[in-house]
Design a protein around this motif. Structure first.
Motif, PDB file in Angstrom:
ATOM      1  N   THR A  40      38.477  49.491  41.398  1.00 18.85           N
ATOM      2  CA  THR A  40      38.151  48.167  40.880  1.00 18.85           C
ATOM      3  C   THR A  40      36.719  47.807  41.231  1.00 18.85           C
ATOM      4  OG1 THR A  40      39.363  47.313  42.793  1.00 18.85           O
ATOM      5  CG2 THR A  40      40.456  47.209  40.682  1.00 18.85           C
ATOM      6  N   LYS A  41      35.864  48.837  41.166  1.00 14.90           N
ATOM      7  CA  LYS A  41      34.413  48.682  41.270  1.00 14.90           C
ATOM      8  C   LYS A  41      33.968  48.107  42.614  1.00 14.90           C
ATOM      9  CE  LYS A  41      33.627  48.378  36.310  1.00 14.90           C
ATOM     10  NZ  LYS A  41      34.960  48.394  35.702  1.00 14.90           N
ATOM     11  N   LEU A  92      35.222  45.656  44.124  1.00 16.49           N
ATOM     12  CA  LEU A  92      35.433  44.209  44.201  1.00 16.49           C
ATOM     13  C   LEU A  92      36.824  43.850  44.714  1.00 16.49           C
ATOM     14  CD1 LEU A  92      33.831  43.258  40.777  1.00 16.49           C
ATOM     15  CD2 LEU A  92      32.814  42.995  43.017  1.00 16.49           C
ATOM     16  N   GLY A  93      37.753  44.790  44.620  1.00 20.83           N
ATOM     17  CA  GLY A  93      39.133  44.464  44.983  1.00 20.83           C
ATOM     18  C   GLY A  93      39.479  44.866  46.411  1.00 20.83           C
ATOM     19  N   TRP A 115      26.487  42.337  40.540  1.00 20.39           N
ATOM     20  CA  TRP A 115      27.904  42.387  40.177  1.00 20.39           C
ATOM     21  C   TRP A 115      28.688  41.233  40.782  1.00 20.39           C
ATOM     22  CZ3 TRP A 115      30.152  48.048  40.273  1.00 20.39           C
ATOM     23  CH2 TRP A 115      29.418  48.815  39.350  1.00 20.39           C
ATOM     24  N   LEU A 116      28.085  40.528  41.723  1.00 13.85           N
ATOM     25  CA  LEU A 116      28.773  39.397  42.346  1.00 13.85           C
ATOM     26  C   LEU A 116      29.115  38.342  41.302  1.00 13.85           C
ATOM     27  CD1 LEU A 116      29.584  38.574  45.209  1.00 13.85           C
ATOM     28  CD2 LEU A 116      27.429  37.359  45.394  1.00 13.85           C
ATOM     29  N   TRP A 117      28.205  38.193  40.321  1.00 16.05           N
ATOM     30  CA  TRP A 117      28.404  37.144  39.325  1.00 16.05           C
ATOM     31  C   TRP A 117      28.683  37.691  37.935  1.00 16.05           C
ATOM     32  CZ3 TRP A 117      23.728  37.607  42.085  1.00 16.05           C
ATOM     33  CH2 TRP A 117      23.734  36.931  43.308  1.00 16.05           C
ATOM     34  N   ASN A 174      30.607  38.765  34.882  1.00 17.05           N
ATOM     35  CA  ASN A 174      31.916  38.594  34.274  1.00 17.05           C
ATOM     36  C   ASN A 174      32.913  37.870  35.168  1.00 17.05           C
ATOM     37  OD1 ASN A 174      30.545  40.768  32.787  1.00 17.05           O
ATOM     38  ND2 ASN A 174      32.406  40.721  31.584  1.00 17.05           N
ATOM     39  N   MET A 175      32.469  36.741  35.767  1.00 19.42           N
ATOM     40  CA  MET A 175      33.438  35.884  36.454  1.00 19.42           C
ATOM     41  C   MET A 175      34.502  35.457  35.457  1.00 19.42           C
ATOM     42  SD  MET A 175      33.615  34.880  39.572  1.00 19.42           S
ATOM     43  CE  MET A 175      34.583  33.473  39.123  1.00 19.42           C
ATOM     44  N   TYR A 176      34.038  35.210  34.266  1.00 20.95           N
ATOM     45  CA  TYR A 176      34.927  34.845  33.175  1.00 20.95           C
ATOM     46  C   TYR A 176      34.945  35.978  32.159  1.00 20.95           C
ATOM     47  CZ  TYR A 176      34.567  30.197  35.146  1.00 20.95           C
ATOM     48  OH  TYR A 176      34.611  29.124  35.986  1.00 20.95           O
ATOM     49  N   TYR A 196      32.598  45.706  30.248  1.00 19.58           N
ATOM     50  CA  TYR A 196      33.182  45.598  31.585  1.00 19.58           C
ATOM     51  C   TYR A 196      34.673  45.342  31.468  1.00 19.58           C
ATOM     52  CZ  TYR A 196      33.538  43.857  36.418  1.00 19.58           C
ATOM     53  OH  TYR A 196      33.856  43.654  37.719  1.00 19.58           O
ATOM     54  N   LYS A 197      35.378  46.252  30.939  1.00 22.66           N
ATOM     55  CA  LYS A 197      36.820  46.167  30.865  1.00 22.66           C
ATOM     56  C   LYS A 197      37.301  47.524  30.422  1.00 22.66           C
ATOM     57  CE  LYS A 197      36.181  43.928  26.405  1.00 22.66           C
ATOM     58  NZ  LYS A 197      36.611  42.960  25.436  1.00 22.66           N
ATOM     59  N   TYR A 215      38.373  39.347  38.065  1.00 21.82           N
ATOM     60  CA  TYR A 215      37.350  39.810  39.009  1.00 21.82           C
ATOM     61  C   TYR A 215      37.885  40.908  39.907  1.00 21.82           C
ATOM     62  CZ  TYR A 215      33.325  38.937  42.101  1.00 21.82           C
ATOM     63  OH  TYR A 215      32.174  39.029  42.824  1.00 21.82           O
ATOM     64  N   THR A 216      39.024  40.665  40.578  1.00 17.98           N
ATOM     65  CA  THR A 216      39.501  41.633  41.563  1.00 17.98           C
ATOM     66  C   THR A 216      40.035  42.900  40.927  1.00 17.98           C
ATOM     67  OG1 THR A 216      41.675  40.572  41.642  1.00 17.98           O
ATOM     68  CG2 THR A 216      40.076  39.911  43.312  1.00 17.98           C
ATOM     69  N   GLY A 241      37.531  43.917  36.243  1.00 17.44           N
ATOM     70  CA  GLY A 241      37.380  43.715  34.810  1.00 17.44           C
ATOM     71  C   GLY A 241      38.499  44.294  33.972  1.00 17.44           C
TER      72      GLY A 241
END
Lengths: 380, 370
Positions: free
Chosen positions: A130-131, A133-134, A347-349, A351-353, A378-379, B142-143, B146
């Motif tokens: 998850t890059k 981030l997770g 990457w912190l910001w 695609n928050m949405y 980014y998906k 986010y987590t 994406g």
């Protein structure tokens, strides 16, 4: 009967002679037990051995990396419980869905993820699942219907009911395997989900991985009734020897057929974790070393499959060869993951949405603004 | 929950409180002119929301509704009246009373590609679902790096009603605003409620859509099925020069009632309905701040930690040099909403207080104009 015919489907796929194994009889609640004679063959058992050994070595590598401070935060290891997941995967397809809580490293791999991407995620690298981030508790694989990876235990149970609802809504002949532990089995939202799944006959299989300890609290100290397979009340249940991959495979195949035809079913997997709850728990303040060692010698899932293979004509040297290959694969993956890159600050910001809002975000200091670049790729 | 069913059962607000009667009286002039115009039908806000849900469900088979009494009962505020007959029980799903459970279910379904509209019978009940909304809905995109989106619309009535008691008078936008990854939208008129709900359903982001218990019977014109608003844009309700009043939801009507009075006294306030509570439409907000140089925020949130508190901080921090006066913020009191009518009225902002605030910030008498 259903279990036997499903097992035959698997066995007939390969050419080797059928092996019949008698597993521990199932304990059942409001349903008739499937046969406890499971059919398999050497090829299938070799597949189980390889996958379980891979999981085992992966978790041991994670343990070493955690102690070497490459992995931080929370890290919950699955070693001892490999047979549960391996048996489940053998009975379902990648079009069925799996969701679990934070003890999720092995689900990533069993659902087709690479060991490198798992290790990279644990180390917080951008090549991670998850890059970066997770982290350990948030591993997901959307392509192969693995829905995580959830930090708050019990919260994944209603999610799993929702995934099962979606399968039914879309008319898909698939089930959702919702995994949780004996600790989470006392959460209220589990009963909310069971009620709804039962009301609408959702194709949901609720799997309680009973490793007998909710972190440091033994099951009998947390649950008035530790018979988790009966606690669905009106939902049928089945208790399975979770250290025996064949018992698990057979029961899950039976459960899948039931769930698709009739609705939800609860499964209790009697299993054990060798490590503590997580890497911050030595695992010995609430249980004895004798108990842990007894599990290793008497009920280890990998040893059981190994014994079966050896008694059915497989050469010990072949198994040693597999051991070496898997160990090398895991070690190489760890080394490769170590070379990975830290995720860039942007990457912190990112695609928050899901869709760009045309909105900026304020930074830590006044006058700091970040306009997150929306990246439609980014998906997955 | 029984309380809210009773309010619905009593039907339209016949016994309207003095404040609301005044609003209706003030708008009668406008209604007369509307009637004189083209034959566009006037409907109530609940009908407009129902139209939005109906149109979007017809357009997209993955849109579904779940919540308590949304199906056979027709929705406790009639927003899904009769829809189960058209779309069936699976697409308009009556859930048991388990907010945590069915919110999680909605999120799980959204993860697979469905677009559920999850209704909280009262926004306050969604406190029970906070974990699902925060962790599994807001943060999931986010987590998961994406991989997953949660195109959920979480909607329901909130705000202070008519003596509904403390637990049924909550302002959840205060609590939800900190969740990273969700969008907060508050509708206020018939037209914007339908257009915004349609946009929210079509959006791939998780949207928390705030309706108000006392606005369901407000009348107005709705747009047609292609009228889809922008979720991130504020609405300039009235252009002005002396001061800008930022508000949202039912407080918009309280403000407009005050504005009617202020206009008679010679003031010229600008009124902006925030619409997008998160993120703020800083473009519109900054334009109004720079034009008027005086800001009043009128919110129904409590003084501590509400939308107005965030907006006040943003305006002071980023537009300080555009201000001639510190931001004056009118909010509800930091108390549980009392049951007694007079105490409840004293808890929230009344239009006379808005008039006083304008006097305070602009001057006791209206500015002399050239």
């Amino acid at each position: 009967m259903l279990g036997l015919s499903m097992a035959r489907l698997f066995a007939s796929a390969a050419a080797s002679p059928t092996i019949k194994v008698e597993v521990l009889p199932y304990k059942v609640h409001r349903i008739e037990a499937p046969s406890n004679v499971v059919e398999t063959n050497v090829e299938e058992l070799m597949g189980f051995y390889k996958l379980m050994y891979k999981m085992r070595r992966m978790e041991i590598a994670a343990d070493m990396m955690y102690k070497a401070k490459f992995i931080r935060g929370f890290c919950h290891l699955y070693d001892g419980q490999e047979a549960v997941l391996t048996g489940i995967e053998a009975a379902i397809t990648l079009k069925d869905s799996i969701i679990t809580s934070y003890r999720d490293h092995c689900q990533h791999v069993s659902r087709g993820g690479s060991i490198v991407s798992l290790m990279a995620e644990l180390m917080g690298k951008q090549e991670g699942a998850t890059k970066g981030l997770g982290g350990s508790m948030h591993i997901y694989n959307r392509k192969n219907n693995f829905y995580g990876g959830n930090g708050i235990v019990g919260a994944q149970i209603p999610l799993g009911a929702g995934i099962a609802l979606a399968h039914k809504y879309k008319g898909e002949p698939n089930v959702c395997i919702t995994m949780y532990g004996d600790g989470a089995a006392n959460q209220g939202q589990k009963y909310e989900a069971l009620n709804m799944a039962g009301l609408w006959n959702l194709p949901a299989i609720f799997v309680c991985e009973n490793n007998h300890y909710g972190m440091g609290t033994a099951e009998w100290r947390a649950a008035k009734s530790p018979n988790f397979y009966t606690r669905g009340d009106y939902i049928p249940g089945i208790k399975v020897d979770g250290m025996d991959v064949l018992a698990v495979k057979n029961a899950v195949a039976f459960a899948k057929a039931h769930a698709l035809a009739n609705g939800p079913i609860v499964m209790e997997m009697d299993t054990y974790r060798y490590h503590g709850h997580s890497m911050s728990d030595p695992g010995s303040t609430y249980r004895t070393r004798d108990e842990i060692n007894a599990m290793r010698t008497e009920r280890d899932p990998i040893e059981r499959v190994k014994k079966l293979l050896l008694t059915n004509g497989v050469d010990a040297a072949d198994l040693k060869k597999i051991d070496k290959e898997v160990k090398k694969e895991v070690d190489d993956a760890v080394e490769q993951a170590k070379l990975g890159k830290i995720p860039p600050l942007a990457w912190l910001w990112r695609n928050m949405y899901m869709a760009p809002l045309g909105a900026g975000m304020r930074g830590v200091l006044p006058d700091e603004y970040h306009v997150p670049a929306f990246d439609p790729s980014y998906k997955s | 929950m029984l309380a809210s069913r009773n309010t619905r059962a009593s039907g339209a607000r016949v016994a309207a409180a003095p404040a609301q009667r005044a609003i209706l009286a003030a708008r009668s002039g406008r209604r007369a002119s509307v009637a004189a115009q083209a034959q566009k039908k006037e409907i109530m806000m609940w009908e407009a929301l129902r139209e939005a849900i109906d149109e979007e469900m017809e357009r997209d088979p993955t849109v579904c509704v779940m919540g308590e009494d949304v199906g056979h009962y027709g929705g406790s505020y009639k927003c899904t009246l009769g829809l189960y007959k058209k779309y069936g029980d699976m697409r308009v799903l009556d859930t048991p009373i388990c907010e945590n459970g069915f919110m999680g279910m909605g999120v799980g379904a959204a993860m697979t590609g469905l677009r559920p509209i999850v209704e909280g019978m009262n926004m306050g009940f969604l406190l029970l679902a906070f974990n699902q909304i925060s962790n599994n809905c807001g943060m999931l995109h986010y987590t998961s790096g994406g991989q997953f989106k949660t195109p959920l619309v979480i909607r329901g009535p909130g705000g202070v009603g008519r003596q509904l008691g403390a637990e049924h008078s909550q302002r959840l936008e205060s609590y939800f605003q900190s969740i990273p990854g969700v969008q907060l939208v508050a509708c206020s008129t018939v037209k914007n409620s339908k257009a915004l709900l349609k946009a929210a359903i079509r959006s791939d982001n998780p949207i928390i859509f705030f309706e108000h218990v006392l606005l369901y019977n407000v009348k107005g014109e709705a747009g047609d099925k292609d009228d889809v608003a922008c979720l991130e844009r504020a609405e300039v309700v009235r252009e002005g020069t002396d001061v800008v009043i930022f508000t949202y939801s039912r407080m918009r009507y309280v403000v407009m009632q005050a504005v009617n009075e202020l206009v008679k006294q010679g003031y010229n306030p600008e009124v902006v309905d925030l619409i997008s509570l998160k993120p703020f439409d800083m473009e519109t907000i900054a334009k109004s701040v720079k034009k008027t140089r005086k800001v009043i925020i009128v919110e129904e949130c409590m003084k501590t930690g509400g939308i107005g508190a965030s907006l006040s901080a943003v305006i002071h921090e980023s537009l300080f040099n555009e201000l001639d006066h510190e931001v004056v913020r009118l909010s509800s009191q930091d108390v549980p909403t009392a049951y007694a009518y007079e105490l409840e009225a004293a808890t929230i902002v009344q239009s006379s207080q808005v008039v006083d605030a304008v006097h305070r910030i602009v001057g006791a008498t209206a500015p002399v104009r050239a």
